[in-house]
Scaffold this active site. Structure first.
Site, PDB file in Angstrom:
ATOM      1  N   ARG A  15      89.992  32.179 101.180  1.00 51.81           N
ATOM      2  CA  ARG A  15      88.734  32.798 100.759  1.00 51.81           C
ATOM      3  C   ARG A  15      88.583  34.157 101.440  1.00 51.81           C
ATOM      4  O   ARG A  15      88.604  34.229 102.667  1.00 51.81           O
ATOM      5  CB  ARG A  15      87.537  31.916 101.137  1.00 51.81           C
ATOM      6  CG  ARG A  15      87.557  30.496 100.524  1.00 51.81           C
ATOM      7  CD  ARG A  15      87.175  30.516  99.065  1.00 51.81           C
ATOM      8  NE  ARG A  15      87.287  29.210  98.448  1.00 51.81           N
ATOM      9  CZ  ARG A  15      86.238  28.435  98.133  1.00 51.81           C
ATOM     10  NH1 ARG A  15      85.020  28.825  98.421  1.00 51.81           N
ATOM     11  NH2 ARG A  15      86.431  27.273  97.541  1.00 51.81           N
ATOM     12  N   GLU A  68      86.250  35.901 102.293  1.00 52.73           N
ATOM     13  CA  GLU A  68      84.850  36.052 102.678  1.00 52.73           C
ATOM     14  C   GLU A  68      84.727  37.120 103.761  1.00 52.73           C
ATOM     15  O   GLU A  68      85.585  37.253 104.632  1.00 52.73           O
ATOM     16  CB  GLU A  68      84.295  34.720 103.201  1.00 52.73           C
ATOM     17  CG  GLU A  68      84.217  33.633 102.138  1.00 52.73           C
ATOM     18  CD  GLU A  68      83.709  32.313 102.708  1.00 52.73           C
ATOM     19  OE1 GLU A  68      83.894  32.106 103.908  1.00 52.73           O
ATOM     20  OE2 GLU A  68      83.137  31.524 101.934  1.00 52.73           O
ATOM     21  N   ARG A 128      81.945  29.557 112.156  1.00 55.07           N
ATOM     22  CA  ARG A 128      82.265  28.426 111.270  1.00 55.07           C
ATOM     23  C   ARG A 128      82.968  28.836 109.971  1.00 55.07           C
ATOM     24  O   ARG A 128      83.089  28.038 109.061  1.00 55.07           O
ATOM     25  CB  ARG A 128      80.998  27.641 110.952  1.00 55.07           C
ATOM     26  CG  ARG A 128      79.937  28.404 110.184  1.00 55.07           C
ATOM     27  CD  ARG A 128      78.771  27.481 109.916  1.00 55.07           C
ATOM     28  NE  ARG A 128      77.799  28.068 109.009  1.00 55.07           N
ATOM     29  CZ  ARG A 128      76.810  27.386 108.425  1.00 55.07           C
ATOM     30  NH1 ARG A 128      76.680  26.098 108.665  1.00 55.07           N
ATOM     31  NH2 ARG A 128      75.970  27.979 107.624  1.00 55.07           N
ATOM     32  N   HIS A 129      83.411  30.090 109.874  1.00 52.53           N
ATOM     33  CA  HIS A 129      84.102  30.551 108.675  1.00 52.53           C
ATOM     34  C   HIS A 129      85.537  30.957 109.001  1.00 52.53           C
ATOM     35  O   HIS A 129      85.806  31.546 110.047  1.00 52.53           O
ATOM     36  CB  HIS A 129      83.375  31.747 108.058  1.00 52.53           C
ATOM     37  CG  HIS A 129      82.135  31.382 107.311  1.00 52.53           C
ATOM     38  ND1 HIS A 129      80.893  31.405 107.894  1.00 52.53           N
ATOM     39  CD2 HIS A 129      81.947  30.971 106.038  1.00 52.53           C
ATOM     40  CE1 HIS A 129      79.983  31.035 107.009  1.00 52.53           C
ATOM     41  NE2 HIS A 129      80.598  30.759 105.877  1.00 52.53           N
ATOM     42  N   GLU A 135      77.373  22.242 106.391  1.00 51.63           N
ATOM     43  CA  GLU A 135      77.944  21.614 105.197  1.00 51.63           C
ATOM     44  C   GLU A 135      79.414  21.299 105.432  1.00 51.63           C
ATOM     45  O   GLU A 135      80.158  22.104 105.960  1.00 51.63           O
ATOM     46  CB  GLU A 135      77.812  22.560 104.006  1.00 51.63           C
ATOM     47  CG  GLU A 135      78.486  22.071 102.732  1.00 51.63           C
ATOM     48  CD  GLU A 135      78.574  23.148 101.667  1.00 51.63           C
ATOM     49  OE1 GLU A 135      79.514  23.085 100.849  1.00 51.63           O
ATOM     50  OE2 GLU A 135      77.724  24.064 101.668  1.00 51.63           O
ATOM     51  N   SER A 192      81.598  19.772  99.282  1.00 48.00           N
ATOM     52  CA  SER A 192      80.944  20.117  98.025  1.00 48.00           C
ATOM     53  C   SER A 192      81.641  19.340  96.923  1.00 48.00           C
ATOM     54  O   SER A 192      82.874  19.278  96.885  1.00 48.00           O
ATOM     55  CB  SER A 192      81.034  21.618  97.764  1.00 48.00           C
ATOM     56  OG  SER A 192      80.364  21.953  96.562  1.00 48.00           O
ATOM     57  N   ARG A 244      86.198  22.024 109.561  1.00 50.85           N
ATOM     58  CA  ARG A 244      84.785  21.704 109.817  1.00 50.85           C
ATOM     59  C   ARG A 244      84.612  20.239 110.201  1.00 50.85           C
ATOM     60  O   ARG A 244      83.752  19.898 111.022  1.00 50.85           O
ATOM     61  CB  ARG A 244      83.933  22.043 108.594  1.00 50.85           C
ATOM     62  CG  ARG A 244      83.758  23.530 108.377  1.00 50.85           C
ATOM     63  CD  ARG A 244      82.687  23.835 107.344  1.00 50.85           C
ATOM     64  NE  ARG A 244      82.445  25.269 107.251  1.00 50.85           N
ATOM     65  CZ  ARG A 244      81.375  25.804 106.671  1.00 50.85           C
ATOM     66  NH1 ARG A 244      80.451  25.020 106.134  1.00 50.85           N
ATOM     67  NH2 ARG A 244      81.224  27.118 106.629  1.00 50.85           N
TER      68      ARG A 244
END
Length: 434
Positions: free
Chosen positions: A211, A213, A219-220, A357, A360, A408
């Site tokens: 990703r 991002e 946490r990423h 989270e 998903s 995570r």
């Protein structure tokens, strides 16, 4: 070296060859000690200078910390030694000399900042508490695989280089692939859906996702491990049941097989396997709980995504793993099926740890026409995904699934302060090496 003895197996009366790293050297004058460390623990080697060959003593005491050595000698009882035994050496060979100036202290006596530790990960993992994280991670993934197989799943491996992104958007890493543009895959989502229509029916994958991002948070990650599940003839409720089973299995595997590692992390008493069913809150109920606390500056309304702060507020209220169900259709991906009686509400769900989270998922849209409509509603070109959409013309069963962030899971399981602690060699905006 195949006939070496591990330090944990050295018994009084044995003559052994132990190989490992020089953990510590203590020179007390007429007597000196070297502590040797291997994967099973540490053992003391005693040098009585007046009774030993000078060359042997000199070789031992001149070895720098973290040098790799092999020691042969007799094992004797010594209650004052760290493990109750010690080796009286006949020989000591320095196999690989370490530089006397180490970039960090593997003994842990001197702390190092996380960037320094990540730059020198090999040395960092020589610390028992750091090594323990990755032994726990391995045990958790082993337990997860076993639990998937108990659910009747087939393990698959899907491409990581793709022609189109799973969800589009700006989170794609473009690459040049033999003169044409391609991307690093954001998720195995589309491929695992194709597999449930193939006859395999129920599949899982544990593999990397990418990703692009811009986040630079604790946490990423830009390369992460995704634990994915998909099953034909499942609805979203059954997918949540499977998710709960897998997460509990990961905790159970660690509890059963990693007591030494939990002790190294000082977590023996506090580590708990989740007990009972995870609560299931609808999205609307989640908003009500968050708003009722009055802790956010703004009142959340239907259609809002949950910020990190909102997740923390809700997590504090719930206090355990939980699901948020029935999300608004407009903020879930095109492949998530809407409820038949209300097109504004999706079957999408998230599974949450109180702090963030983790998962998903949802039931997928298996009807071709509605799937294509979903692409168009989210501004995506269905023709770019023809390899995927056309298979829905050939008999695609109802199906559901989810993706769980592997790092995570470990981060929240062990209460780590930064997700990079759960990755051997993290990839983020600043880190591309080692």
């Amino acid at each position: 070296m195949d006939d070496r003895t591990y330090t944990a197996d050295a018994e009084p009366g044995d003559t052994v060859t132990v190989a490992g790293w020089v953990h510590e050297i203590r020179d007390l004058g007429g007597i000196a000690f070297i502590i040797i460390r291997d994967t099973t623990g540490k053992i003391q080697v005693k040098f009585e200078k007046d009774e030993m060959d000078d060359d042997l003593v000199e070789t031992g005491l001149n070895a720098h910390r973290e040098s790799v050595v092999a020691v042969t000698g007799d094992v004797e009882d010594e209650e004052r030694a760290p493990t109750g035994v010690e080796i009286v050496p006949d020989s000591l060979d320095v196999i690989a000399e370490a530089d006397p100036e180490l970039p960090l202290d593997p003994s842990g006596k001197v702390d190092a900042e996380l960037p320094t530790r990540l730059d020198n990960r090999t040395l960092d993992l020589r610390k028992p508490e750091v090594k323990a994280i990755f032994e726990i991670r391995a045990a958790a993934l082993e337990a997860v695989r076993d639990a998937f197989r108990d659910l009747g799943c087939t393990e698959i491996n899907t491409p990581k280089i793709v022609a189109t992104g799973t969800e589009g958007g700006t989170e794609l890493f473009p690459i040049t692939y033999f003169g044409q543009e391609a991307f690093m895959n954001q998720s195995p989502q589309l491929f695992k859906q194709l597999m449930v229509g193939s006859g395999l029916e129920r599949v899982f994958e544990i593999g990397p996702i990418f990703r692009a991002e811009e986040h630079n948070t604790p946490r990423h990650l830009n390369e992460a491990t995704s634990i994915d599940f998909e099953s034909a003839f499942y609805d979203h409720r059954e997918a949540m049941d499977a998710c709960e089973t897998i997460v509990k299995a990961a905790y159970e595997g660690v509890a059963e097989n990693c007591q030494d590692q939990l002790e190294a992390l000082d977590m023996t008493e506090e580590f708990e396997v989740p007990d009972g069913d995870f609560p299931r809150l609808t999205y609307e109920e989640a908003l009500e709980k968050i708003n009722a606390t009055g802790e956010l500056d703004e009142v959340l309304v239907w259609g809002d995504d949950l910020s990190t702060e909102a997740e923390h507020v809700l997590g504090d209220e719930v206090g355990e793993h939980y699901f948020i169900t029935d999300w608004p259709s407009e903020i879930k991906p095109f492949y998530i099926k809407d409820h038949d009686d209300d097109a504004e509400v999706s079957t999408g769900f998230d599974m949450m740890h109180p702090s963030m989270e983790l998962v998903s998922g949802g039931q997928r849209e298996h009807r071709y026409d509605k799937l294509v409509d979903g692409f168009e509603q989210q501004g995506l070109d269905p023709e770019a995904f023809e390899y995927y959409t056309k298979m829905f013309k050939y008999g695609m069963p109802p199906h559901a699934g989810w993706g769980l962030g592997g790092e995570r899971l470990i981060m929240t399981m062990l209460g780590l302060g930064n997700i990079r602690e759960a990755v051997l060699f993290p990839r983020d905006r600043q880190r591309l090496s080692p």
